[in-house]
Design a protein around this motif. Structure first.
Motif, mmCIF file in Angstrom:
data_model
loop_
_atom_site.group_PDB
_atom_site.id
_atom_site.type_symbol
_atom_site.label_atom_id
_atom_site.label_comp_id
_atom_site.label_asym_id
_atom_site.label_seq_id
_atom_site.Cartn_x
_atom_site.Cartn_y
_atom_site.Cartn_z
ATOM 1 N N VAL A 124 46.176 32.940 45.523
ATOM 2 C CA VAL A 124 44.933 33.475 46.083
ATOM 3 C C VAL A 124 44.974 33.279 47.594
ATOM 4 O O VAL A 124 45.119 32.158 48.084
ATOM 5 N N LEU A 125 44.858 34.398 48.319
ATOM 6 C CA LEU A 125 44.965 34.395 49.773
ATOM 7 C C LEU A 125 43.800 35.162 50.390
ATOM 8 O O LEU A 125 43.149 35.979 49.721
ATOM 9 N N THR A 126 43.552 34.914 51.665
ATOM 10 C CA THR A 126 42.530 35.670 52.390
ATOM 11 C C THR A 126 43.052 37.074 52.674
ATOM 12 O O THR A 126 44.218 37.251 53.024
ATOM 13 N N ARG A 127 42.196 38.060 52.507
ATOM 14 C CA ARG A 127 42.631 39.438 52.763
ATOM 15 C C ARG A 127 42.946 39.652 54.237
ATOM 16 O O ARG A 127 43.989 40.198 54.583
ATOM 17 N N GLY A 128 42.028 39.289 55.098
ATOM 18 C CA GLY A 128 42.219 39.522 56.524
ATOM 19 C C GLY A 128 41.903 40.960 56.910
ATOM 20 O O GLY A 128 41.820 41.856 56.063
ATOM 21 N N GLU A 129 41.729 41.181 58.193
ATOM 22 C CA GLU A 129 41.351 42.509 58.688
ATOM 23 C C GLU A 129 42.473 43.523 58.560
ATOM 24 O O GLU A 129 42.234 44.723 58.533
ATOM 25 N N SER A 130 43.716 43.053 58.515
ATOM 26 C CA SER A 130 44.847 43.979 58.478
ATOM 27 C C SER A 130 45.219 44.428 57.068
ATOM 28 O O SER A 130 46.116 45.249 56.888
ATOM 29 N N SER A 131 44.532 43.907 56.049
ATOM 30 C CA SER A 131 44.840 44.281 54.671
ATOM 31 C C SER A 131 44.578 45.764 54.443
ATOM 32 O O SER A 131 43.555 46.308 54.877
ATOM 33 N N ILE A 132 45.504 46.424 53.753
ATOM 34 C CA ILE A 132 45.326 47.856 53.468
ATOM 35 C C ILE A 132 44.572 48.080 52.154
ATOM 36 O O ILE A 132 44.386 49.224 51.734
ATOM 37 N N LEU A 133 44.112 47.011 51.538
ATOM 38 C CA LEU A 133 43.360 47.154 50.294
ATOM 39 C C LEU A 133 42.013 47.810 50.544
ATOM 40 O O LEU A 133 41.378 47.588 51.585
ATOM 41 N N GLU A 134 41.584 48.598 49.574
ATOM 42 C CA GLU A 134 40.248 49.172 49.635
ATOM 43 C C GLU A 134 39.214 48.043 49.591
ATOM 44 O O GLU A 134 39.327 47.117 48.792
ATOM 45 N N LYS A 135 38.224 48.113 50.453
ATOM 46 C CA LYS A 135 37.189 47.073 50.471
ATOM 47 C C LYS A 135 36.336 47.119 49.212
ATOM 48 O O LYS A 135 35.619 46.172 48.893
ATOM 49 N N SER A 136 36.404 48.251 48.493
ATOM 50 C CA SER A 136 35.644 48.371 47.255
ATOM 51 C C SER A 136 36.288 47.597 46.108
ATOM 52 O O SER A 136 35.680 47.440 45.046
ATOM 53 N N LEU A 137 37.540 47.099 46.305
ATOM 54 C CA LEU A 137 38.173 46.267 45.289
ATOM 55 C C LEU A 137 37.654 44.841 45.436
ATOM 56 O O LEU A 137 37.785 44.225 46.489
ATOM 57 N N ASN A 138 37.062 44.326 44.368
ATOM 58 C CA ASN A 138 36.455 42.993 44.393
ATOM 59 C C ASN A 138 35.459 42.849 45.557
ATOM 60 O O ASN A 138 35.622 41.994 46.437
ATOM 61 N N THR A 186 44.232 29.593 50.409
ATOM 62 C CA THR A 186 43.514 30.112 51.581
ATOM 63 C C THR A 186 43.340 29.058 52.669
ATOM 64 O O THR A 186 43.081 29.395 53.826
ATOM 65 N N MET A 187 43.489 27.769 52.296
ATOM 66 C CA MET A 187 43.242 26.683 53.249
ATOM 67 C C MET A 187 44.546 26.206 53.886
ATOM 68 O O MET A 187 45.563 26.080 53.208
ATOM 69 N N LEU A 188 44.496 25.936 55.167
ATOM 70 C CA LEU A 188 45.666 25.457 55.888
ATOM 71 C C LEU A 188 46.078 24.078 55.381
ATOM 72 O O LEU A 188 45.290 23.132 55.389
ATOM 73 N N GLY A 189 47.319 23.965 54.909
ATOM 74 C CA GLY A 189 47.860 22.684 54.485
ATOM 75 C C GLY A 189 47.357 22.165 53.162
ATOM 76 O O GLY A 189 47.679 21.028 52.785
ATOM 77 N N LYS A 190 46.560 22.954 52.450
ATOM 78 C CA LYS A 190 45.989 22.489 51.185
ATOM 79 C C LYS A 190 46.140 23.536 50.083
ATOM 80 O O LYS A 190 46.364 24.708 50.355
ATOM 81 N N TYR A 191 45.987 23.058 48.846
ATOM 82 C CA TYR A 191 46.008 23.967 47.698
ATOM 83 C C TYR A 191 44.964 23.514 46.687
ATOM 84 O O TYR A 191 44.526 22.361 46.686
ATOM 85 N N LYS A 192 44.573 24.439 45.831
ATOM 86 C CA LYS A 192 43.643 24.102 44.760
ATOM 87 C C LYS A 192 44.030 24.911 43.525
ATOM 88 O O LYS A 192 44.105 26.141 43.588
ATOM 89 N N ILE A 193 44.297 24.233 42.423
ATOM 90 C CA ILE A 193 44.639 24.915 41.171
ATOM 91 C C ILE A 193 43.340 25.438 40.547
ATOM 92 O O ILE A 193 42.456 24.659 40.177
ATOM 93 N N LEU A 194 43.229 26.737 40.424
ATOM 94 C CA LEU A 194 42.032 27.355 39.853
ATOM 95 C C LEU A 194 42.164 27.571 38.345
ATOM 96 O O LEU A 194 41.168 27.618 37.634
ATOM 97 N N ARG A 195 43.399 27.740 37.892
ATOM 98 C CA ARG A 195 43.670 27.865 36.455
ATOM 99 C C ARG A 195 45.042 27.261 36.190
ATOM 100 O O ARG A 195 46.026 27.673 36.811
ATOM 101 N N PRO A 196 45.139 26.307 35.262
ATOM 102 C CA PRO A 196 46.434 25.659 35.021
ATOM 103 C C PRO A 196 47.534 26.636 34.601
ATOM 104 O O PRO A 196 48.665 26.551 35.074
ATOM 105 N N GLY A 197 47.194 27.556 33.688
ATOM 106 C CA GLY A 197 48.160 28.561 33.274
ATOM 107 C C GLY A 197 49.437 27.981 32.687
ATOM 108 O O GLY A 197 49.472 26.854 32.192
ATOM 109 N N SER A 198 50.507 28.763 32.776
ATOM 110 C CA SER A 198 51.754 28.406 32.093
ATOM 111 C C SER A 198 52.763 27.689 32.975
ATOM 112 O O SER A 198 53.841 27.338 32.516
ATOM 113 N N ALA A 199 52.422 27.471 34.255
ATOM 114 C CA ALA A 199 53.429 26.883 35.154
ATOM 115 C C ALA A 199 52.816 25.881 36.129
ATOM 116 O O ALA A 199 53.263 25.767 37.265
#
Length: 273
Positions: A151-165, A240-253
């Motif tokens: 999970v990452l920040t989109r940022g202004e340069s992202s080509i994704l449609e803003k209507s997604l999520n 999304t955070m500098l130098g940090k991580y957070k597991i949002l779903r354990p999943g398979s790995a």
């Protein structure tokens, strides 16, 4: 199982009787060839039934390179397809086609407040859609391709449609360790919106038969066999955070993911150090 009675056949078909001047072993070979073809045909039909390769609508295809161009054309036309990943079967469409994205929500019966992840063909493509310059060099390549959603920040340069999520400034990104979906992601020239192929709240799918009731809503269903990873899906980690991580779903790995993160000197968000 039917048997071939050569006595009856010989009495009715002169071909099977001895013809003067023709060696008898030649006729025996003809018999063997006919029986062999019949047996092979029956065996092929039996195997086809056993493998469950059936579709009244003709939408099921093997998930092989031969069908990659067909899948890409469907995506470009705004269609929804079902594909195998390295974890589960998923519904996929062009992430920049809002009508196709809405169609996925309709198929799953999913609330629009639940975000969709995207899939790209290669790690180097992630920077087109999200901010990665705050991450340690080699981190993404260590995690991906594989059963991980970053999970990452989109940022202004992202080509994704803003209507997604809508309303979210972050996006989950996958590069599955699965050749077929990576081929079609590359071929599409875009990102694929990707979510598990099941009704919302129901068990995830590791076999196309698991979501057979939903086939009719897809332009194509690509069969990669029974997936071995189980039903836990990918491990989701917030980067999304500098130098940090957070597991949002354990999943398979989870264990492998945490090991790679800590090897790159990231600390768990909220951890006491």
């Amino acid at each position: 199982m039917y048997t071939i009675n050569y006595t009856i056949i010989s009495s009715r078909l002169p071909l099977f009787n001895h013809i003067p001047g023709v060696p008898k072993f030649g006729l025996s070979r003809i018999r063997q060839q006919l029986v062999g073809k019949s047996t092979r045909k029956m065996a092929w039909s039996s195997n086809k039934c056993e493998q469950g390769i059936e579709s009244v609508s003709g939408i099921v295809r093997p998930a092989t390179e031969v069908y990659a161009d067909e899948a890409v054309e469907a995506l470009r036309a705004g269609k929804v397809i079902a594909v195998p990943t390295d974890t589960l079967y998923g519904f996929a469409c062009d992430a920049c086609n809002i009508e196709a994205v809405n169609r996925i929500y309709e198929i799953k019966g999913r609330k629009h407040t639940s975000p969709l992840a995207i899939c790209v063909g290669d790690v180097k493509d992630i920077g087109r859609f999200a901010v990665t310059d705050h991450l340690p060099i080699g981190l993404l390549e260590g995690l991906l391709p594989g059963p991980v959603t970053v999970v990452l920040t989109r940022g202004e340069s992202s080509i994704l449609e803003k209507s997604l999520n809508p309303g979210l400034d972050s996006i989950g990104v996958r590069v599955p360790d699965s050749d077929f979906i990576r081929m079609i992601a590359r071929g599409s020239g875009s990102a694929l919106a990707l979510t598990s192929a099941n009704l919302s709240g129901q068990p995830s799918s590791v076999d196309i038969k698991d979501f057979k009731s939903l086939w009719e809503h897809c332009t194509f269903v690509y069969d990669g066999g029974i997936l071995p990873a189980g039903r836990s899906g990918s491990t989701v980690v917030d980067l999304t955070m500098l130098g940090k991580y957070k597991i949002l779903r354990p999943g398979s790995a989870k264990e492998e993911t945490v090991s790679i993160l800590e090897r790159h000197s990231l600390q768990e968000a909220g951890a006491i150090v």
